[in-house]
Motif scaffolding. Structure first.
Motif, PDB file in Angstrom:
ATOM      1  N   SER A  85     -17.552 -18.056 -17.590  1.00  0.00           N
ATOM      2  CA  SER A  85     -16.551 -17.647 -18.572  1.00  0.00           C
ATOM      3  C   SER A  85     -17.156 -17.038 -19.829  1.00  0.00           C
ATOM      4  O   SER A  85     -16.560 -16.156 -20.448  1.00  0.00           O
ATOM      5  CB  SER A  85     -15.673 -18.851 -18.958  1.00  0.00           C
ATOM      6  OG  SER A  85     -14.954 -19.317 -17.842  1.00  0.00           O
ATOM      7  N   THR A  92      -8.698 -18.408 -17.360  1.00  0.00           N
ATOM      8  CA  THR A  92      -9.283 -18.793 -18.647  1.00  0.00           C
ATOM      9  C   THR A  92      -9.906 -20.189 -18.598  1.00  0.00           C
ATOM     10  O   THR A  92     -10.803 -20.488 -19.384  1.00  0.00           O
ATOM     11  CB  THR A  92      -8.224 -18.740 -19.768  1.00  0.00           C
ATOM     12  OG1 THR A  92      -7.102 -19.555 -19.410  1.00  0.00           O
ATOM     13  CG2 THR A  92      -7.752 -17.308 -19.981  1.00  0.00           C
ATOM     14  N   TYR A 111      -3.448 -16.370 -14.983  1.00  0.00           N
ATOM     15  CA  TYR A 111      -4.282 -16.125 -16.161  1.00  0.00           C
ATOM     16  C   TYR A 111      -4.727 -17.436 -16.811  1.00  0.00           C
ATOM     17  O   TYR A 111      -5.836 -17.529 -17.344  1.00  0.00           O
ATOM     18  CB  TYR A 111      -3.539 -15.255 -17.170  1.00  0.00           C
ATOM     19  CG  TYR A 111      -3.231 -13.862 -16.645  1.00  0.00           C
ATOM     20  CD1 TYR A 111      -3.991 -13.318 -15.610  1.00  0.00           C
ATOM     21  CD2 TYR A 111      -2.187 -13.111 -17.173  1.00  0.00           C
ATOM     22  CE1 TYR A 111      -3.718 -12.051 -15.123  1.00  0.00           C
ATOM     23  CE2 TYR A 111      -1.917 -11.830 -16.691  1.00  0.00           C
ATOM     24  CZ  TYR A 111      -2.678 -11.315 -15.657  1.00  0.00           C
ATOM     25  OH  TYR A 111      -2.419 -10.061 -15.178  1.00  0.00           O
ATOM     26  N   ASN A 141      -7.802 -12.537 -22.137  1.00  0.00           N
ATOM     27  CA  ASN A 141      -7.607 -12.946 -23.528  1.00  0.00           C
ATOM     28  C   ASN A 141      -7.541 -11.765 -24.491  1.00  0.00           C
ATOM     29  O   ASN A 141      -7.484 -11.967 -25.707  1.00  0.00           O
ATOM     30  CB  ASN A 141      -8.741 -13.894 -23.958  1.00  0.00           C
ATOM     31  CG  ASN A 141      -8.644 -15.241 -23.275  1.00  0.00           C
ATOM     32  OD1 ASN A 141      -7.547 -15.722 -22.994  1.00  0.00           O
ATOM     33  ND2 ASN A 141      -9.787 -15.848 -22.979  1.00  0.00           N
ATOM     34  N   PRO A 145     -12.099 -13.510 -17.850  1.00  0.00           N
ATOM     35  CA  PRO A 145     -11.347 -14.206 -18.903  1.00  0.00           C
ATOM     36  C   PRO A 145     -11.228 -13.411 -20.196  1.00  0.00           C
ATOM     37  O   PRO A 145     -10.193 -13.443 -20.855  1.00  0.00           O
ATOM     38  CB  PRO A 145     -12.142 -15.495 -19.128  1.00  0.00           C
ATOM     39  CG  PRO A 145     -13.063 -15.637 -17.993  1.00  0.00           C
ATOM     40  CD  PRO A 145     -13.198 -14.316 -17.328  1.00  0.00           C
TER      41      PRO A 145
END
Length: 362
Positions: free
Chosen positions: A275, A249, A245, A207, A203
């Motif tokens: 995460s 996330t 994606y 990001n 993640p």
């Protein structure tokens, strides 16, 4: 048995941030000096954006090797100079039973050459595709060997960044060799480049945050899931990176867990795919020790495994030295006829670690 997941292509790479200033470990292997005339090119083992990999045989010791040939102009135009130099520098530092060996490098006017192990069993991806999915003990065996390889790389401050079944090769005795270090780099602290294979991205990479070596442990969690189920956890029949994606996330709570998964397997996947990197297994106070001590790995004898003393669950069908039948067949397109030709060299200075070798016979 075929599955509906094609081979993943790596993502496009953004400009790499400057590498941290660290003292590189000294190479453990004496670098060989090679030239094209040292080898007989047999066939193509694979192709890529920058060139291809050939099966070759040494004229001197008669052993088989794989030579990765990269076209310098393509490498430069696709802004892969740093990644190519990183791959060479990283592999020169590494010597481990579950990681491919780099024996030497050289270049001519048009191409770069990397002389590596020939690993005859082919890709783990091919075996997984044929099997559809692996039984729990089989997935555990491969995951444990990958974990040992990752831990070794991390001990040298090397981040791998491209773990997936396509990059895990099988030796003649069935043990793994992690290959393709095009995204690897020395990383003592953090980095930020968006690179890797979409299904395997952590993640923090998605990001576009700074990240550390723990993204490799995240990818191990994805690999375990894929080996046990046949597909990565967030796989879609129709690839859509935006949806993928978004799922990444959201984290493991979004995963649909197959009913056949062992509870311990589910737990280690969750802990590796955590995460929050600060809570991810492999990245906490005990480092890789948390991974090795997890109940899913309880029956693994790590010392024997590291010594290749445990029989692999699958032995590749190999008729003899140089048997490349485990690899797909590619048209050779007379590519080798273009190697070693004289001509203008516009990019050689960008690859100082690749020595020059003439095509004259020794």
């Amino acid at each position: 048995m075929e599955r509906n997941k094609p081979k993943e292509e790596p993502m496009e790479i953004l400009a790499e941030d400057p590498p941290p200033v660290v003292e590189r470990p000294k190479p453990r292997r004496t670098k060989g000096h090679y030239r094209l005339t040292d080898f007989i090119i047999q066939r193509t083992l694979g192709t890529g954006s920058f060139g291809r990999v050939h099966l070759v045989r040494s004229k001197h010791n008669l052993l088989f090797y794989a030579i990765k040939v990269l076209n310098k102009e393509r490498v430069v135009k696709m802004k892969q100079i740093e990644h190519t130099n990183n791959e060479m520098q990283v592999l020169e530092q590494v010597q481990h039973p579950f990681i491919i060996n780099l024996w030497g490098t050289f270049q001519d006017a048009a191409n770069l050459y990397m002389v590596m192990d020939f690993v005859p069993g082919g890709e783990l991806f091919t075996l997984l595709r044929r099997s559809n999915r692996f039984p729990d003990p089989v997935a555990k065996f491969y995951a444990a060997e990958v974990a040992l390889a990752l831990n070794h790389l991390h001990s040298l401050d090397i981040i791998y960044r491209d773990l997936k079944p396509e990059n895990i090769l099988l030796s003649a005795d069935g043990h793994i060799k992690v290959a393709d270090f095009g995204f690897a780099k020395v990383c003592a602290t953090t980095t930020w480049t968006l690179c890797g294979t979409p299904d395997y991205l952590a993640p923090e990479i998605v990001n576009q945050q700074r990240y550390n070596k723990s993204v490799d442990w995240y990818a191990l969690g994805v690999l375990i899931f894929e080996m046990l189920s046949g597909l990565p956890p967030y796989h879609q029949a129709e690839p859509n990176h935006m949806i993928l994606y978004e799922r990444i996330t959201r984290g493991p709570t979004y995963i649909r867990w197959p009913t056949q998964f062992d509870q311990k397997a589910t737990d280690i996947i969750r802990k590796l795919m955590e995460s929050d990197p600060s809570k991810r297994y492999g990245n906490m106070q005990h480092g890789a020790g948390d991974v090795f001590a997890h109940p899913w790995f309880r029956e693994v004898d790590w010392a024997k495994l590291a010594g290749r003393e445990i029989t692999a669950p699958y032995l590749p069908r190999i008729s003899g030295d140089g048997d490349a039948s485990a690899f797909e067949k590619y048209p050779d397109d007379h590519a080798a006829d273009m190697y070693g030709l004289p001509g203008p060299d516009l990019y050689g200075e960008a690859f100082p670690g690749f020595e020059y070798a003439t095509t004259e016979t020794v």
